[in-house]
Design a protein around this motif. Structure first.
Motif, PDB file in Angstrom:
ATOM      1  N   SER A  57       0.812  -1.219   0.000  1.00  0.00           N
ATOM      2  CA  SER A  57       0.000   0.000   0.000  1.00  0.00           C
ATOM      3  C   SER A  57       0.841   1.262   0.000  1.00  0.00           C
ATOM      4  O   SER A  57       0.439   2.288  -0.541  1.00  0.00           O
ATOM      5  N   GLU A  58       2.030   1.202   0.596  1.00  0.00           N
ATOM      6  CA  GLU A  58       2.916   2.358   0.650  1.00  0.00           C
ATOM      7  C   GLU A  58       3.799   2.480  -0.588  1.00  0.00           C
ATOM      8  O   GLU A  58       4.445   3.503  -0.790  1.00  0.00           O
ATOM      9  N   ASN A  59       3.838   1.437  -1.428  1.00  0.00           N
ATOM     10  CA  ASN A  59       4.730   1.421  -2.586  1.00  0.00           C
ATOM     11  C   ASN A  59       3.990   1.057  -3.874  1.00  0.00           C
ATOM     12  O   ASN A  59       4.525   0.351  -4.732  1.00  0.00           O
ATOM     13  N   LEU A  60       2.786   1.537  -4.039  1.00  0.00           N
ATOM     14  CA  LEU A  60       1.983   1.192  -5.206  1.00  0.00           C
ATOM     15  C   LEU A  60       2.589   1.677  -6.520  1.00  0.00           C
ATOM     16  O   LEU A  60       2.327   1.102  -7.576  1.00  0.00           O
ATOM     17  N   ALA A  61       3.388   2.720  -6.489  1.00  0.00           N
ATOM     18  CA  ALA A  61       3.978   3.260  -7.716  1.00  0.00           C
ATOM     19  C   ALA A  61       5.048   2.328  -8.300  1.00  0.00           C
ATOM     20  O   ALA A  61       5.358   2.415  -9.480  1.00  0.00           O
ATOM     21  N   MET A  62       5.577   1.440  -7.486  1.00  0.00           N
ATOM     22  CA  MET A  62       6.636   0.529  -7.940  1.00  0.00           C
ATOM     23  C   MET A  62       6.045  -0.683  -8.660  1.00  0.00           C
ATOM     24  O   MET A  62       4.913  -1.073  -8.384  1.00  0.00           O
ATOM     25  N   PRO A  63       6.840  -1.304  -9.553  1.00  0.00           N
ATOM     26  CA  PRO A  63       6.403  -2.598 -10.099  1.00  0.00           C
ATOM     27  C   PRO A  63       6.445  -3.635  -8.975  1.00  0.00           C
ATOM     28  O   PRO A  63       7.448  -3.740  -8.266  1.00  0.00           O
ATOM     29  N   LEU A  64       5.360  -4.355  -8.783  1.00  0.00           N
ATOM     30  CA  LEU A  64       5.265  -5.304  -7.671  1.00  0.00           C
ATOM     31  C   LEU A  64       5.016  -6.709  -8.222  1.00  0.00           C
ATOM     32  O   LEU A  64       3.932  -6.999  -8.723  1.00  0.00           O
ATOM     33  N   GLY A  65       6.014  -7.581  -8.112  1.00  0.00           N
ATOM     34  CA  GLY A  65       5.887  -8.960  -8.568  1.00  0.00           C
ATOM     35  C   GLY A  65       5.721  -9.909  -7.402  1.00  0.00           C
ATOM     36  O   GLY A  65       6.148  -9.621  -6.277  1.00  0.00           O
ATOM     37  N   VAL A  66       5.119 -11.048  -7.674  1.00  0.00           N
ATOM     38  CA  VAL A  66       4.878 -12.036  -6.627  1.00  0.00           C
ATOM     39  C   VAL A  66       6.205 -12.535  -6.048  1.00  0.00           C
ATOM     40  O   VAL A  66       6.310 -12.754  -4.839  1.00  0.00           O
ATOM     41  N   GLU A  67       7.244 -12.651  -6.881  1.00  0.00           N
ATOM     42  CA  GLU A  67       8.546 -13.110  -6.395  1.00  0.00           C
ATOM     43  C   GLU A  67       9.099 -12.136  -5.354  1.00  0.00           C
ATOM     44  O   GLU A  67       9.598 -12.546  -4.301  1.00  0.00           O
ATOM     45  N   GLN A  68       9.007 -10.846  -5.664  1.00  0.00           N
ATOM     46  CA  GLN A  68       9.499  -9.809  -4.750  1.00  0.00           C
ATOM     47  C   GLN A  68       8.708  -9.832  -3.437  1.00  0.00           C
ATOM     48  O   GLN A  68       9.272  -9.743  -2.352  1.00  0.00           O
ATOM     49  N   LEU A  69       7.389  -9.962  -3.529  1.00  0.00           N
ATOM     50  CA  LEU A  69       6.534  -9.960  -2.339  1.00  0.00           C
ATOM     51  C   LEU A  69       6.772 -11.206  -1.492  1.00  0.00           C
ATOM     52  O   LEU A  69       6.795 -11.135  -0.257  1.00  0.00           O
ATOM     53  N   ALA A  70       6.947 -12.346  -2.148  1.00  0.00           N
ATOM     54  CA  ALA A  70       7.240 -13.587  -1.415  1.00  0.00           C
ATOM     55  C   ALA A  70       8.567 -13.449  -0.670  1.00  0.00           C
ATOM     56  O   ALA A  70       8.691 -13.898   0.471  1.00  0.00           O
ATOM     57  N   GLY A  71       9.533 -12.818  -1.292  1.00  0.00           N
ATOM     58  CA  GLY A  71      10.814 -12.591  -0.631  1.00  0.00           C
ATOM     59  C   GLY A  71      10.671 -11.704   0.596  1.00  0.00           C
ATOM     60  O   GLY A  71      11.291 -11.952   1.631  1.00  0.00           O
ATOM     61  N   ARG A  72       9.840 -10.670   0.501  1.00  0.00           N
ATOM     62  CA  ARG A  72       9.605  -9.781   1.653  1.00  0.00           C
ATOM     63  C   ARG A  72       8.930 -10.543   2.793  1.00  0.00           C
ATOM     64  O   ARG A  72       9.134 -10.227   3.961  1.00  0.00           O
ATOM     65  N   ALA A  73       8.077 -11.504   2.442  1.00  0.00           N
ATOM     66  CA  ALA A  73       7.373 -12.299   3.458  1.00  0.00           C
ATOM     67  C   ALA A  73       8.209 -13.492   3.921  1.00  0.00           C
ATOM     68  O   ALA A  73       7.769 -14.235   4.806  1.00  0.00           O
TER      69      ALA A  73
END
Length: 180
Positions: A57-73
Motif C-alpha cells: 500500500s505504501e509502494n503502489l507506484a513501484m512494479p510489484l511482482g509475486v517473487e518480490q513480495l514472497a521474498g519480503r514475506a
C-alpha cells in the motif's frame, strides 16, 4: 471552538468523503452505470502478510511482482500465493490491482493531478493503462469519475447566464467579479 482544516489528502478529507458516500446518493449518474460504492479491502490476518500488505500500500507506484513480495514475506512464491489467497480471498495481483484502483479513486477525488500523474503514482505505468483498468473496474473513465465527484449536479447554461445577469458583480463560477 476551532475546526480542523480539511486539506486534500488529509485524514479529515478522506473521512468526510467516505461518510458522504454512505449518506448521499448522486442525483445523476453518467451513462446509467451503477452507483459508485467503496469496496473495502479484505483484512489480512497473519502478521507475516499484514506487513507485506502495508508495504504494498505504501509502494503502489513501484512494479510489484509475486517473487518480490514472497521474498519480503520470507516465503516461497507458491506458499506466499497460496497463503495470500487463503487470507484475502483473492490472488496477490488482483489485490494489488484493487488497491491501485482505490488509490486512483482517492487521488481523483482529492487532487487536481492530471490522469498521467495519477497513473504514475498508482503504478499503472501510463494513462492508457489506468483508463483501461479503471473503466473495467469502476465502469467509467477516470475523467468521468473525477467530474462526478468534484462537481455538483449539472447546471443548465441558461440558468447560469440568468443568475450572472441579475447580479452584475458576482459570477457563479468562482465568484469572480464581472465587468459591466
Amino acid at each position: 471552538m476551532r475546526w480542523p482544516s480539511v486539506s486534500p489528502g488529509s485524514g479529515w478529507s478522506r473521512t468526510s468523503t467516505r461518510i458522504a458516500r454512505q449518506i448521499v446518493a448522486a442525483p445523476h449518474r453518467i451513462g446509467g452505470q451503477a452507483q459508485f460504492v467503496e469496496q473495502p479491502m479484505p483484512p489480512v490476518m497473519s502478521d507475516s502478510l499484514s506487513g507485506v500488505c502495508t508495504w504494498i500500500s505504501e509502494n503502489l507506484a513501484m512494479p510489484l511482482g509475486v517473487e518480490q513480495l514472497a521474498g519480503r514475506a520470507r516465503m516461497s512464491v507458491r506458499t506466499f500465493a497460496r497463503r495470500f489467497r487463503a487470507e484475502t480471498g483473492v490472488p496477490p495481483a488482483q489485490w494489488i490491482r484493487q488497491r491501485r484502483i482505490e488509490h486512483a479513486r482517492e487521488l481523483l477525488e482529492l487532487t487536481d493531478l492530471p490522469v498521467e500523474a495519477v497513473a504514475a503514482r498508482c503504478g499503472f505505468g501510463s494513462a492508457v493503462a489506468l483508463r483501461a483498468r479503471f473503466s473495467e473496474s469502476v465502469g467509467v473513465t477516470p475523467g468521468q469519475y473525477r467530474q462526478a465527484f468534484r462537481a455538483g449536479p449539472p447546471r443548465p447554461a441558461a440558468l447560469e447566464w440568468d443568475l450572472r445577469a441579475r447580479n452584475g458583480r458576482l459570477a457563479l463560477a468562482g465568484h469572480r467579479r464581472l465587468r459591466r
